[in-house]
Write an enzyme that holds these catalytic residues in place. Structure first.
Site, PDB file in Angstrom:
ATOM      1  N   LYS A   1       0.799  -1.227   0.000  1.00 42.94           N
ATOM      2  CA  LYS A   1       0.000   0.000   0.000  1.00 42.94           C
ATOM      3  C   LYS A   1       0.839   1.288   0.000  1.00 42.94           C
ATOM      4  CE  LYS A   1      -4.105  -1.882  -0.136  1.00 42.94           C
ATOM      5  NZ  LYS A   1      -3.801  -3.244  -0.593  1.00 42.94           N
TER       6      LYS A   1
HETATM    7  C1  LIG Z   1      -9.793  -2.862  -1.893  1.00 41.99           C
HETATM    8  C2  LIG Z   1      -9.192  -3.642  -0.766  1.00 41.99           C
HETATM    9  N1  LIG Z   1      -9.966  -3.916   0.286  1.00 41.99           N
HETATM   10  C3  LIG Z   1      -9.489  -4.599   1.345  1.00 41.99           C
HETATM   11  C4  LIG Z   1      -8.199  -5.050   1.384  1.00 41.99           C
HETATM   12  C5  LIG Z   1      -7.745  -5.881   2.542  1.00 41.99           C
HETATM   13  O1  LIG Z   1      -6.637  -5.348   3.165  1.00 41.99           O
HETATM   14  P1  LIG Z   1      -5.734  -6.214   4.149  1.00 41.99           P
HETATM   15  O2  LIG Z   1      -4.748  -6.953   3.321  1.00 41.99           O
HETATM   16  O3  LIG Z   1      -5.092  -5.189   5.041  1.00 41.99           O
HETATM   17  O4  LIG Z   1      -6.640  -7.123   4.912  1.00 41.99           O
HETATM   18  C6  LIG Z   1      -7.349  -4.779   0.312  1.00 41.99           C
HETATM   19  C7  LIG Z   1      -5.958  -5.259   0.359  1.00 41.99           C
HETATM   20  O5  LIG Z   1      -5.189  -5.409  -0.501  1.00 41.99           O
HETATM   21  C8  LIG Z   1      -7.858  -4.070  -0.805  1.00 41.99           C
HETATM   22  O6  LIG Z   1      -7.081  -3.812  -1.859  1.00 41.99           O
END
Ligand SMILES: Cc1ncc(COP(=O)(O)O)c(C=O)c1O
Length: 372
Positions: free
Chosen positions: A182
């Site tokens: 990110k």
């Molecule tokens: C659009 C979106 N929502 C949710 C997530 C979930 O994030 P995490 O990996 O921190 O659980 C991501 C992660 O890549 C994402 O791109």
């Protein structure tokens, strides 16, 4: 020279704060950086409350739990996103209703939301994808008019703005991710933001096994069936350092985008991320929409021998085994085309002009190779 699909930007700043956190962030200081993170992050987004958690997926789950969404309810979600945008809908036993996307933003199409609202609809999850922002002002109005909650998954668009408002400041609840790919990261991590004290308190309770000594006066008393979604002080410290550098990091993403734009303008049959009216995009990931029929997996595999990690576009969530719904997937035509014919270009902070030139030349030779 290997080119990964993503890589973070770590400087002395992150290393020194993480060192301090790991050396001293225990005992009475065990939540020092977590609290500091919440304060700084809510100020950055412009919201009252920020709950740090281990992953953004946990934050989405907590949002649904806090809003009391359960079996028998429906939640509207875009058909093109990372699976984590929809999986928590199933965790709480509700039904995901997959809606098509807007071809300009690749985010959920507000007009199409209207057609999918039923008596069972409890919430819309709008996903701000790839550093773009959905038309969240329209979505907010639709939700208000229909008395349903607006959940904004801003995991991919931290720092982006729509009509001068921050991504993640539109929803009744909004969620962010700090996983290693990110804009700012801590390896893993996430948070839930809201202006609503009740939603915040409820989410907090669910995030720690239903335990809240302030509320019940008891240690270790679980007042509801909860989860362990706590984040760590060390990761919070890392993100604090990254947040201090966010303007510089977004500037670098813009530089990468401009280089891609320059080099890809010379390639036939492809169109990369476009600038969107009323938006200040971050260009977290620059995507390439291919104007020829391709098999995206085979296309990406061809980059391996050049040491480039090219990634395919997300799949339509409604086509995957846990969510399979043929009627929805075939009616979401834009999501289908974009999913089949697009790829995500490498987007790490290690990119420079030399690497982008190499990626574009190889992309051109693979896409437009003349058959002998
Ligand atoms: C659009 C979106 N929502 C949710 C997530 C979930 O994030 P995490 O990996 O921190 O659980 C991501 C992660 O890549 C994402 O791109």
């Amino acid at each position: 020279m290997k080119i990964p699909s993503a890589s973070p930007s770590i400087t002395k700043k992150e290393i020194s704060i993480v060192k301090r956190a790991i050396a001293k962030g225990w005992g009475t200081k065990m939540d020092y950086y977590l609290k500091l993170f919440s304060k700084k992050f809510s100020k950055y987004i412009g919201v009252k409350y920020c709950l740090p958690v281990a992953h953004c997926t946990d934050a989405i789950h907590l949002a649904l739990l806090a809003l009391n969404i359960k079996k028998g309810d429906e939640v509207i979600v875009p058909d093109l996103s990372w699976v984590a945008s929809a999986a928590p809908i199933r965790y709480v036993g509700a039904k995901p209703i997959f809606v098509d996307i807007d071809p300009g933003t690749l985010c959920i199409d507000p007009e199409k939301i209207l057609k999918k609202i039923s008596k069972k609809t409890k919430a819309v999850i709008s996903v701000d994808l790839f550093g773009n922002v959905a038309e969240n002002d329209k979505i907010r109005k639709i939700c208000k008019r229909n008395n349903i909650y607006f959940i904004e998954d801003a995991a991919e668009s931290l720092g982006a703005r729509y009509k001068k408002k921050m991504a993640g400041s539109f929803g009744d609840v909004s969620l962010f991710s700090f996983n290693a790919t990110k804009i700012i990261m801590a390896g893993q991590g996430g948070c839930l933001c809201t202006n609503n004290k009740k939603i915040y308190e409820k989410a907090k309770l669910f995030s720690h096994h239903g335990i809240d000594k302030k509320l019940t006066g008891k240690y270790y008393w679980s007042s509801l069936l909860g989860y362990n979604y706590n984040w760590t002080n060390i990761q919070a410290a890392c993100v604090i350092a990254q947040l201090e550098r966010i303007d510089q990091l977004i500037k670098y993403k813009n530089k990468i985008y401009n280089l891609y734009k320059e080099y890809f303008s010379k390639i036939d049959n492809v169109e990369i991320t476009k600038k969107i009216k009323n938006q200040k995009q971050t260009f977290w990931i620059v995507y390439a929409i291919i104007k020829k029929k391709i098999n995206k997996e085979k296309f990406c595999n061809q980059f391996k021998k050049y040491n480039i990690d090219m990634r395919p576009m997300f799949y339509q969530i409604s086509t995957m085994p846990a969510f399979k719904n043929k009627k929805m997937s075939s009616s979401n035509k834009i999501a289908k085309i974009i999913s089949q014919n697009s790829v995500c270009l490498p987007n790490g902070y290690d990119l420079n002009e030399k690497k982008i030139k190499k990626i574009s030349q190889i992309f051109n030779s693979i896409l437009n190779a003349k058959k002998a």
